[in-house]
Design a protein around this motif. Structure first.
Motif, PDB file in Angstrom:
ATOM      1  N   SER A   1      -7.200  26.447 -48.162  1.00  0.00           N
ATOM      2  CA  SER A   1      -7.462  27.210 -49.388  1.00  0.00           C
ATOM      3  C   SER A   1      -6.156  27.421 -50.132  1.00  0.00           C
ATOM      4  O   SER A   1      -5.120  26.865 -49.769  1.00  0.00           O
ATOM      5  CB  SER A   1      -8.101  28.560 -49.030  1.00  0.00           C
ATOM      6  N   GLY A   2      -6.218  28.245 -51.173  1.00  0.00           N
ATOM      7  CA  GLY A   2      -5.030  28.491 -51.971  1.00  0.00           C
ATOM      8  C   GLY A   2      -3.922  29.190 -51.207  1.00  0.00           C
ATOM      9  O   GLY A   2      -2.746  28.993 -51.493  1.00  0.00           O
TER      10      GLY A   2
ATOM     11  N   GLY B   1      -3.982  24.425 -50.980  1.00  0.00           N
ATOM     12  CA  GLY B   1      -4.459  24.819 -52.299  1.00  0.00           C
ATOM     13  C   GLY B   1      -3.342  25.242 -53.231  1.00  0.00           C
ATOM     14  O   GLY B   1      -3.384  24.994 -54.443  1.00  0.00           O
ATOM     15  N   GLU B   2      -2.306  25.876 -52.659  1.00  0.00           N
ATOM     16  CA  GLU B   2      -1.144  26.267 -53.458  1.00  0.00           C
ATOM     17  C   GLU B   2      -0.438  25.030 -54.000  1.00  0.00           C
ATOM     18  O   GLU B   2      -0.007  25.000 -55.164  1.00  0.00           O
ATOM     19  CB  GLU B   2      -0.196  27.084 -52.584  1.00  0.00           C
TER      20      GLU B   2
ATOM     21  N   ASP C   1       4.043  25.970 -48.172  1.00  0.00           N
ATOM     22  CA  ASP C   1       2.935  26.011 -49.129  1.00  0.00           C
ATOM     23  C   ASP C   1       1.616  25.670 -48.436  1.00  0.00           C
ATOM     24  O   ASP C   1       1.551  24.744 -47.630  1.00  0.00           O
ATOM     25  CB  ASP C   1       3.158  24.992 -50.255  1.00  0.00           C
TER      26      ASP C   1
ATOM     27  N   GLY D   1      -2.583  31.329 -63.585  1.00  0.00           N
ATOM     28  CA  GLY D   1      -2.747  31.751 -62.196  1.00  0.00           C
ATOM     29  C   GLY D   1      -3.229  33.184 -62.141  1.00  0.00           C
ATOM     30  O   GLY D   1      -3.327  33.870 -63.179  1.00  0.00           O
TER      31      GLY D   1
ATOM     32  N   TYR E   1      -4.865  25.486 -64.811  1.00  0.00           N
ATOM     33  CA  TYR E   1      -5.460  26.280 -63.730  1.00  0.00           C
ATOM     34  C   TYR E   1      -6.976  26.349 -63.913  1.00  0.00           C
ATOM     35  O   TYR E   1      -7.449  26.408 -65.043  1.00  0.00           O
ATOM     36  CB  TYR E   1      -4.849  27.694 -63.771  1.00  0.00           C
ATOM     37  N   PRO E   2      -7.756  26.342 -62.822  1.00  0.00           N
ATOM     38  CA  PRO E   2      -7.371  26.219 -61.418  1.00  0.00           C
ATOM     39  C   PRO E   2      -7.066  24.769 -61.041  1.00  0.00           C
ATOM     40  O   PRO E   2      -7.759  23.851 -61.463  1.00  0.00           O
ATOM     41  CB  PRO E   2      -8.589  26.742 -60.667  1.00  0.00           C
TER      42      PRO E   2
ATOM     43  N   GLY F   1      -6.992  22.913 -58.085  1.00  0.00           N
ATOM     44  CA  GLY F   1      -7.757  22.101 -57.140  1.00  0.00           C
ATOM     45  C   GLY F   1      -8.838  21.243 -57.783  1.00  0.00           C
ATOM     46  O   GLY F   1      -8.829  20.007 -57.651  1.00  0.00           O
TER      47      GLY F   1
ATOM     48  N   ASP G   1      -2.360  23.640 -56.915  1.00  0.00           N
ATOM     49  CA  ASP G   1      -2.149  24.421 -58.140  1.00  0.00           C
ATOM     50  C   ASP G   1      -0.803  24.092 -58.791  1.00  0.00           C
ATOM     51  O   ASP G   1      -0.705  23.946 -60.014  1.00  0.00           O
ATOM     52  CB  ASP G   1      -2.218  25.921 -57.827  1.00  0.00           C
TER      53      ASP G   1
ATOM     54  N   CYS H   1      -9.325  38.414 -53.827  1.00  0.00           N
ATOM     55  CA  CYS H   1      -8.474  37.767 -54.829  1.00  0.00           C
ATOM     56  C   CYS H   1      -9.041  37.971 -56.224  1.00  0.00           C
ATOM     57  O   CYS H   1      -8.922  39.050 -56.788  1.00  0.00           O
ATOM     58  CB  CYS H   1      -8.314  36.282 -54.498  1.00  0.00           C
TER      59      CYS H   1
END
Length: 361
Positions: free
Chosen positions: A153-154, A180-181, A177, A58, A194-195, A197, A184, A27
């Motif tokens: 996680s995201g 983590g998404e 979703d 993002g 952002y980020p 979390g 966000d 990522c």
């Protein structure tokens, strides 16, 4: 990628230490590490792009890929230097080949294949989520399978029963979703940026988690799958209604109430699954695993039940190469070897080995 049979693996078994150079670029972190025997980290270099992508709210895939190209060689050199080793001292090269952003993955895979080609060292492709799970082996040297692992996680929300090293049963996953998404998107909606979390986590500490009754989704009876899109929509609806009525929104209360809803679902599913599987060892992994409320709640619930609770340090919860080195070690011991045809697989499934290695759905 090939998997050797039991006789071939037995012939290769040795008491010799195995030192792995690992690469991660799935990522927006460019990372390289040197790991010995799957649990001893000799170096762990991470080049983060958070500041770069914050401007856009993002991760921008093309920008991430270009930055990986700029940073990858330096990260590998730094990892070897910090470990006080050279490429000649390395036994295996491991690399994340999926899932993730295809362009970003290709940078790491290309680097690893080049290093394997010029040195003649074995190459092992690693599943990114397996790496997150294996971060627990680095943090707690005594942890052995089987255990239940919550991966959050995201891009992923999985409940995984870890039967053995490299053997995973997915018993629950997100329907929409990932956790983590959702963090966000909610962070963006309440103006935290952002980020999401870490910023929601920090704001939640200043808010009232019982201020707003957000929903807890249950997909089907006795299902361990997750769904967070409804919760996200409920937060957006709450904000829109407050705006239409001209009411002031306490974003710390929104963050705390939203976070509690996520933590409740993640914790309840994990505890229910552990009870059904008779599993008294619980682990967490992934970026959301660094959330302070989730760690505290799971620790409390495990203590009530007499379960052992394992959680990586926050650095090992983020994307890093040390976890890839750990996962690569156990794959190597199983006889897994990758060829020069190793490619990035952005939607690589977790679990069934045949599907993973041959790209089948």
């Amino acid at each position: 990628m090939s998997i050797k049979n039991e006789d071939e693996k037995a012939a290769e078994s040795t008491d010799k230490d195995i030192t792995i150079l690992a690469i991660e670029s799935s990522c927006d972190e460019t990372a390289a590490a040197v790991v010995r025997n799957g649990r001893e980290v000799l170096s762990n270099i991470i080049s983060s792009q958070i500041a770069l992508h914050t401007v856009y709210g993002g991760v921008v895939p093309e920008i991430a890929s270009r930055k990986h190209v700029e940073k990858i060689n330096g990260c590998v050199k730094a990892a070897l230097s910090e470990a006080k080793l050279t490429l000649e001292d390395i036994d295996v090269i491991a690399v994340t080949y999926g899932p993730g952003l295809v362009g970003a993955l290709l940078v790491g895979v290309s680097e690893a294949k080049a290093l394997s080609f010029v040195t003649g060292k074995p190459l092992v492709g690693v599943h990114h989520i397996e790496g997150h799970i294996c971060a627990n082996y680095i943090e707690d040297k005594t942890l052995e399978p089987p255990f239940m692992c919550l991966v959050a996680s995201g891009g992923h929300s999985h409940l995984v029963y870890v039967k053995d090293y490299g053997e995973y049963d997915i018993i629950g996953q997100t329907r929409d979703d990932a956790a983590g998404e959702a963090f966000d998107k909610v962070a963006r909606a309440i103006g935290l940026g952002y980020p999401g979390g870490p910023k929601v986590d920090a704001a939640a500490r200043e808010g009232n988690p019982d201020a707003i009754a957000f929903p807890r989704a249950k997909t089907t009876e006795k299902s361990y799958d997750f769904s967070f899109s409804g919760l996200k929509s409920a937060v957006l609806n709450y904000l829109n209604q407050a705006e239409m009525k001209g009411e002031e929104v306490n974003r710390n209360d929104v963050a705390a109430s939203f976070q509690k809803a996520v933590v409740d679902v993640l914790t309840e599913h994990t505890m229910e699954a552990a009870a059904e599987y008779g599993c008294k060892k619980i682990a967490i992994a992934g970026g959301v695993a660094s959330n302070t409320s989730l760690r505290k709640r799971l620790e409390e619930e495990c203590e009530k039940r007499g379960y052992s609770f394992y959680r990586p340090s926050p650095t090992l919860c983020t994307d890093n190469a040390a976890m890839i080195g750990s996962a690569g070690y156990y794959e190597y011991l199983k006889g897994v070897r990758s060829g020069m045809d190793l490619n990035a697989v952005p939607n690589l499934p977790l679990g069934n080995r045949e599907r993973r290695y041959h790209g089948k759905s």
